[in-house]
Design an enzyme around this catalytic site. Sequence first.
Site, PDB file in Angstrom:
ATOM      1  CB  SER A  13      -0.873   0.012   1.252  1.00 27.67           C
ATOM      2  OG  SER A  13      -0.042   0.060   2.396  1.00 27.67           O
ATOM      3  CE1 TYR A  44      -4.119  -0.049  -0.655  1.00 24.61           C
ATOM      4  CE2 TYR A  44      -3.878  -2.428  -0.817  1.00 24.61           C
ATOM      5  CZ  TYR A  44      -3.882  -1.188  -1.416  1.00 24.61           C
ATOM      6  OH  TYR A  44      -3.649  -1.089  -2.765  1.00 24.61           O
ATOM      7  CB  CYS A  75       0.792  -5.554   1.628  1.00 29.30           C
ATOM      8  SG  CYS A  75      -0.546  -4.744   2.525  1.00 29.30           S
ATOM      9  CG  ASN A  76       1.866  -9.002   7.019  1.00 25.44           C
ATOM     10  OD1 ASN A  76       2.079 -10.180   7.254  1.00 25.44           O
ATOM     11  ND2 ASN A  76       2.838  -8.103   6.968  1.00 25.44           N
ATOM     12  CB  CYS A 185       2.085  -4.109   9.507  1.00 24.79           C
ATOM     13  SG  CYS A 185       2.034  -2.686   8.392  1.00 24.79           S
ATOM     14  CB  THR A 186       5.687  -4.986   5.007  1.00 22.51           C
ATOM     15  OG1 THR A 186       4.655  -4.229   4.341  1.00 22.51           O
ATOM     16  CG2 THR A 186       5.422  -6.465   4.770  1.00 22.51           C
ATOM     17  CG  HIS A 187       3.976   0.551   6.291  1.00 22.71           C
ATOM     18  ND1 HIS A 187       3.226  -0.181   5.406  1.00 22.71           N
ATOM     19  CD2 HIS A 187       4.076   1.798   5.765  1.00 22.71           C
ATOM     20  CE1 HIS A 187       2.870   0.589   4.385  1.00 22.71           C
ATOM     21  NE2 HIS A 187       3.381   1.798   4.585  1.00 22.71           N
TER      22      HIS A 187
HETATM   23  N1  DGL Z   1       2.367  -2.755   4.781  1.00 21.59           N
HETATM   24  C1  DGL Z   1       0.989  -3.120   4.959  1.00 21.59           C
HETATM   25  C2  DGL Z   1       0.888  -4.455   5.731  1.00 21.59           C
HETATM   26  O1  DGL Z   1       1.838  -5.215   5.760  1.00 21.59           O
HETATM   27  C3  DGL Z   1       0.258  -1.960   5.567  1.00 21.59           C
HETATM   28  C4  DGL Z   1      -1.137  -1.878   5.142  1.00 21.59           C
HETATM   29  C5  DGL Z   1      -1.783  -0.527   5.284  1.00 21.59           C
HETATM   30  O2  DGL Z   1      -1.683   0.256   4.358  1.00 21.59           O
HETATM   31  O3  DGL Z   1      -2.453  -0.320   6.308  1.00 21.59           O
HETATM   32  O4  DGL Z   1      -0.135  -4.792   6.276  1.00 21.59           O
END
Ligand code: DGL
Length: 262
Positions: A13, A44, A75-76, A185-187
């Site tokens: 995202s 997301y 993205c999880n 979450c990858t962020h």
């Molecule tokens: N990097 C996304 C994940 O791993 C974040 C999703 C988001 O935009 O909230 O879930």
Amino acid sequence: MSANSKPIGFFDSGLGGLSVLKTARRLLPGENYIYFGDNLNAPYGEKTEEEIKKLTLNACGFLYDKGVKAIVIACNTATSAAVIMMRETYNIPVISMEPAVKPALQGRREGNVLVLATPATVSQARYLGLIERLNAHSEVISVGCGGLVELIEEGHTDEESIHAYLSKRLAFLDGQAIGAVVLGCTHYSFAESAIKSYIDKITHTDCPVFDGRHGTARQLQRVLESQNLLREDSGEGYIQFYASLPGYDISRFEKVYNDFNT
Ligand code: DGL
């Protein structure tokens, strides 16, 4: 172009998936990569499953039209909502994320496993099914961290900002023993050191942190190997970055990617 020299498409995202891309590229430096961050529609994690499915379909369509040989949903949240649909839609391998709950249960110290992820991820059937399969309900504390992706997108990965956020969101833990933390979450990988120092501070331990990106990179390697899709040419491959937000300075993705070194 032979199928093997086609690029691998990565999608998130926003900038979170850059942590997965970096991990994959360390393992597969000869591959070509296209990264797409759908930052026009981020976050997301606070959208409905239907909305996330629609956005993921569009994002994967963007990569597919660029001629990629495989797609990594980095993205999880998008994985939870849409990976099954993506595998039904595209006739190329689709690799995805899974919160590293299993390795955390195995590698934890004394105490429960704390999973930090988006509100969508922790409430979706795929994640709940994982906890069920691991029979880990009583050992896992799942926390939907609304607002944390936005902080990280804005570059606030420093201790002051992250500790201020977590001290509110995790106040309910109130001295419970935490044996491991999962970044679901990858962020969150971009704030790993600030997240860890906060957990260490409240638990007075050196708490191990688990993250699904290494598993995803290895899975990508296995899938490309098993389907004879690894790039054969020698030499380093290229990376192209794309964002959906009009006017976004794409060099920011490049900088975030280059600066990520954990
Ligand atoms: N990097 C996304 C994940 O791993 C974040 C999703 C988001 O935009 O909230 O879930």
